[in-house]
Design an enzyme around this catalytic site. Structure first.
Site, mmCIF file in Angstrom:
data_model
loop_
_atom_site.group_PDB
_atom_site.id
_atom_site.type_symbol
_atom_site.label_atom_id
_atom_site.label_comp_id
_atom_site.label_asym_id
_atom_site.label_seq_id
_atom_site.Cartn_x
_atom_site.Cartn_y
_atom_site.Cartn_z
ATOM 1 N N ILE A 97 0.816 -1.227 0.000
ATOM 2 C CA ILE A 97 0.000 0.000 0.000
ATOM 3 C C ILE A 97 0.846 1.271 0.000
ATOM 4 O O ILE A 97 0.307 2.368 -0.101
ATOM 5 C CB ILE A 97 -0.977 0.028 1.198
ATOM 6 N N GLY A 100 8.505 3.914 -0.373
ATOM 7 C CA GLY A 100 9.304 5.131 -0.347
ATOM 8 C C GLY A 100 10.770 4.821 -0.223
ATOM 9 O O GLY A 100 11.208 3.669 -0.359
ATOM 10 N N GLY A 101 11.566 5.873 0.032
ATOM 11 C CA GLY A 101 13.008 5.704 0.060
ATOM 12 C C GLY A 101 13.481 4.828 1.200
ATOM 13 O O GLY A 101 14.458 4.099 1.073
ATOM 14 N N MET A 102 12.819 4.886 2.346
ATOM 15 C CA MET A 102 13.283 4.138 3.512
ATOM 16 C C MET A 102 12.779 2.703 3.516
ATOM 17 O O MET A 102 13.434 1.808 4.044
ATOM 18 C CB MET A 102 12.839 4.849 4.788
ATOM 19 N N GLY A 103 11.615 2.473 2.955
ATOM 20 C CA GLY A 103 11.066 1.127 2.966
ATOM 21 C C GLY A 103 9.677 1.082 2.374
ATOM 22 O O GLY A 103 9.278 1.968 1.623
ATOM 23 N N VAL A 105 5.334 -0.132 2.953
ATOM 24 C CA VAL A 105 4.238 -0.364 3.893
ATOM 25 C C VAL A 105 3.261 -1.332 3.233
ATOM 26 O O VAL A 105 2.866 -1.147 2.076
ATOM 27 C CB VAL A 105 3.512 0.950 4.269
ATOM 28 N N LYS A 122 5.140 -1.754 8.379
ATOM 29 C CA LYS A 122 6.187 -0.927 7.789
ATOM 30 C C LYS A 122 7.511 -1.694 7.917
ATOM 31 O O LYS A 122 7.929 -2.037 9.032
ATOM 32 C CB LYS A 122 6.268 0.412 8.523
ATOM 33 N N ASP A 215 5.518 17.026 12.189
ATOM 34 C CA ASP A 215 5.188 16.847 10.766
ATOM 35 C C ASP A 215 3.682 16.745 10.580
ATOM 36 O O ASP A 215 3.188 15.919 9.829
ATOM 37 C CB ASP A 215 5.884 15.597 10.215
#
Length: 856
Positions: A97, A100-103, A105, A122, A215
């Site tokens: 779903i 991104g750059g880090m991982g 989900v 995640k 954020d």
């Protein structure tokens, strides 16, 4: 780099910064036709990220490498896709779903099937599992573990995959981003403020646990199908008092792992991040919820210019910003707030302007120091107390005093208007009939004395306090009216007015007592037919509200007869009596009489008030409900929409007629299986009634019950239970023991548990619904038949056919009495009863019942 090329690079980077890694890569590929341009874009992004990362990446050199890899291939996305169907801990991954750059989900479910709840997992991606990133991932887990609030997405579990990659298991949020949800559902300002307060409560909970979100933005705040707020993504949250081993995460000078449009000035500078930082960003969210615009004009601006605006430029007040928009924008924004431009600007001006502007002060010490302060100001505004964001002044504080007492003062003014007209009526009578002069003068004097005494008792020096509510005013009036024994007709008129007002406040049983006493006085005294007609009409409406349909029909028939005796058949009051009678006849099932009476009312309304009058809208509304009950859905929709359209043209803001029309529209949409439109209409009606009456009122409870019933029908059982629990809680506070709505609420509960296959619980709830029906003053309430039908189906699921047979028979007898044999639902119950009788060996009973079947 020449100016033109620099402007182009800057434009691409500005847009790329607002995209996630996967979309960013695609966007840069599409925008950069040559390698030189792409290289400069990546270099600029790299320089920005170096100052923003909080050592999130292993080192400055890593970002261009990783971005280049994202731009050149989709290996990572393919790797993520291969995870579908695999186990992670106790969970089985079902869907990707997010990426991104880090991982990535994923959506997942419990692999052991112990419960059906969906979760989000995640997982840190391969290549990003460096010591600093793993430390950061663990830190996010620790932060979330300390947060336990219904409006914060909960962490459920965590650990390492078989490949040694850290993962977090989160509550899966099936919802819509905040601003999209509000606009899609055309939420009013008051409803938006309710959601905003829930966001503030969630953030305040985080602050109480020494966590600053940092954020907050619309994409990190979701609204679920049950209208619950969920704040997401504490991934870059900051601990107010970090431990020594968390020093690695301290913000660098200029660091900003954030979206610039939702950044506080101190986040762009080497200043401390405090709870006031979150309060500032909440001010941005509040501004957008109110005015439909971001407080700063950031369109087509470069990074340097944007930073300058955030640091140094104060925004305009929300009302002023809205005022400066083009007419088309104003129309769109106000429509999304279920109002008109002029009304919206008026709502924003004053307290809401001040609250938003205080939250958005550049200096931290001039803002709300905490989210709790912001919540307090919103609460003060709602209670018509002076808000802290505005400078105190005598004029402002006095205006707040009058607003706090506006309802009581309005009631007083209403009594004054009614009683003055009462005095005027009798004064005219005196001039025409001199022999009654002394009697009428006494009545007028009694009315004046009553009103003067009542209002003076509420003066502050006499009341010994500065608060008065409508109910207090009415209760005092009720006590004082008992002293008018020497003036029974005056007493009757005042009791009718108080009773009518109790009804509008949802105090139906008090209203019935008052109006019954008024009718008794009128029956034992000489009085004009018109006075009797008006009082009988009020009594009929109160009986209808209580579900006493036969009593209501009796009163309303008397009202119509007395208007006719007084030769008042060409008046709006007579037309109202006809439509009220038609509405009750519809409930009884006498559609022929109901149609005859409402047709006559429509003709009178058109002749007296014209084709766009609110009176005609009311008659169209009743006609639409009569057509709906006859299953004439296209024609019913036509008249329902006509009624709503007239009201929207004539009346700004929330109005009971609008909510009633929306509720009936929803029922119509439900009947034709347009469930999404039905949900939208029900929610709009619920919103209007909540705005008008607060949360504890008959109409709000009724709306919640209808929404719960529809969610049950379409299988969204958790949402159904949420709304029905709310209806049950408020219903127990405001409804009598045998009220028809309470029967419906408990019946809804029974059906929810039936669909959950909890037949034992459903069985006990069906029994409870019948127990409530037995307490009803209208002992054979129409709801009774519906309860018995679903109870029969529940009994069949428990393999109890004889009980089912008994329940079907009771339902048939109830429906036959209330709606007649010709009614389609009565016939449906009869067919099921006959079929079950045959199946269980009661063929003689089946043959006997067959005589009642309607011949085709």
């Amino acid at each position: 780099m020449e100016k033109r090329q620099w402007e182009r690079v800057n434009r691409i980077v500005d847009t790329a910064l607002d995209l996630d890694r996967e979309k960013r890569a695609t966007y840069i590929n599409n925008e950069c036709e040559d390698e030189a341009l792409r290289k400069k874009v990546i270099e600029l992004l790299d320089s920005i990220e170096q100052s923003e990362t909080e050592q999130f990446l292993e080192g400055p050199q890593a970002y261009p490498h990783n971005l280049a890899r994202d731009l050149s291939d989709s290996n990572q996305l393919r790797d993520s896709s291969t995870m579908i169907g695999k186990a992670v801990g106790r969970y089985e991954i079902t869907e990707l779903i997010g990426h991104g750059g880090m991982g990535s989900v994923f959506k997942a479910k419990r692999a052991d099937g112990s419960y059906k709840r969906q979760v989000a997992i995640k997982i840190l991606r391969r290549g990003m599992d460096t010591p600093s990133n793993i430390a950061r991932f663990k830190r996010e887990r620790n932060i979330l573990a300390n947060l336990d609030h219904p409006n914060i997405a909960q962490m459920l579990d965590g650990g390492l995959t078989n490949q040694g990659l850290p993962y977090l298991v989160m509550e899966y949020i099936d919802g819509v981003p905040l601003l999209s949800y509000c606009d899609r559902n055309q939420l009013s300002i008051s409803k938006r403020l309710e959601l905003f307060e829930d966001i503030c409560k969630a953030v305040n909970h985080a602050h109480q646990n020494a966590i600053i979100h940092r954020d907050l933005k619309p994409s990190n705040i979701f609204v679920t199908g049950t209208a619950d707020i969920k704040v997401l993504d504490f991934g870059i949250a900051k601990l107010v008092n970090p431990s020594q081993n968390e020093d690695i995460f301290k913000t660098r000078t200029g660091a900003r792992m954030l979206t610039l449009g939702y950044a506080a000035p101190e986040q762009l500078e080497s200043q401390a991040i405090t709870t006031a930082t979150d309060a500032y960003v909440l001010g941005i969210l509040l501004y957008e919820l109110l005015a439909g615009q971001h407080p700063f004009r950031l369109e087509n601006k470069g990074l340097t210019e944007i930073e300058e605006i955030i640091r140094n430029i104060s925004p305009e007040r929300p009302s002023q910003r809205f005022k400066e928009l083009a007419s088309k924008q104003q129309d769109d924004i106000s429509s999304n707030r279920f109002t008109k431009p002029s009304a919206l600007q008026k709502m924003l001006t004053g307290d809401l302007d001040a609250i938003a502007m205080k939250a958005l002060r550049k200096e931290q010490n001039q803002r709300y120091s905490s989210v709790k302060q912001l919540l307090e100001d919103l609460a003060r505004r709602k209670s018509n107390l002076p808000v802290l964001a505005r400078n105190d002044s005598t004029r402002y504080n006095v205006s707040k005093f009058f607003k706090r007492h506006s309802t009581g003062l309005t009631v007083a003014a209403g009594f004054l208007a009614i009683l003055i007209s009462f005095i005027t009526f009798y004064t005219i009578q005196i001039s025409e009939e001199r022999h009654q002069a002394e009697l009428e003068a006494q009545r007028a004097e009694a009315v004046t004395g009553f009103l003067t005494d009542l209002i003076q008792s509420n003066y502050p020096e006499n009341a010994q306090g500065d608060t008065i509510t409508v109910r207090q005013f009415l209760d005092r009036g009720y006590q004082k009216v008992q002293n008018l024994e020497q003036n029974p007709l005056v007493k009757a008129e005042i009791m009718k007015v108080i009773g009518h007002t109790y009804r509008t406040l949802g105090q139906t049983e008090k209203a019935q007592t008052m109006v019954a006493d008024a009718l008794n006085l009128l029956e034992h005294n000489q009085v004009l037919p018109v006075e009797r007609a008006n009082t009988y009409n009020t009594a009929g409406l109160i009986s209808r509200d209580l579900g006493q349909t036969e009593q209501a029909a009796f009163y309303l028939q008397n009202a119509v007869s007395y208007f006719e005796k007084a030769n008042q058949t060409e008046t709006s009051a007579y037309a109202k009596a006809l439509r009220d009678l038609a509405n009750v006849e519809k409930q009884i099932g006498d559609f022929q009489k109901a149609t005859e009476h409402i047709t006559k009312a429509i003709a009178i309304d058109e002749a007296l008030n014209g084709p766009k009058s609110t009176e005609l809208a009311e008659s169209y509304y009743v006609y639409a409900s009569i057509l709906r009950n006859q299953q004439k859905y296209p024609k019913a929709l036509e008249f329902q929409n006509k009624s709503l359209s007239i009201l929207e043209q004539n009346i700004e803001g929330p109005h009971p007629g609008k909510s009633a029309n929306l509720n009936n529209l929803a029922i119509l949409y439900e009947r034709i299986d347009d469930n999404q439109k039905a949900i939208t209409s029900y929610r709009k009606a619920y919103q209007i009634n909540t705005d008008l009456y607060g949360k504890k009122h008959f109409r709000v409870t009724n709306n919640a019950t209808n929404i719960a019933k529809l969610f049950t029908k379409i299988g969204q059982l958790d949402s159904a239970l949420t709304y029905n629990n709310y209806a049950l809680e408020t219903g127990q506070d405001i409804l009598s023991a045998g009220h028809p709505l309470m029967i419906r609420i408990i019946h809804n509960h029974a059906r929810i548990f039936y669909q959950k296959a909890n037949y034992t619980k459903s069985d006990s709830l069906h029994a409870k619904a019948i127990e409530v029906a037995n307490k009803s003053k209208n002992n054979d309430a129409p709801n009774r038949g519906n309860v018995y039908v679903s109870w029969a189906k529940n009994a069949l699921q428990q393999q109890r056919p004889n009980s089912a047979l008994r329940y079907y028979n009771k339902s048939f007898q109830s429906r036959k009495k209330n709606f007649g044999l010709a009614d389609s639902l009565t016939q449906g119950v009869l067919k099921e009863l006959i079929e079950l009788s045959q199946q269980t060996g009661h063929s003689g009973e089946a043959d006997s019942l067959s005589q009642y079947l309607k011949k085709r």
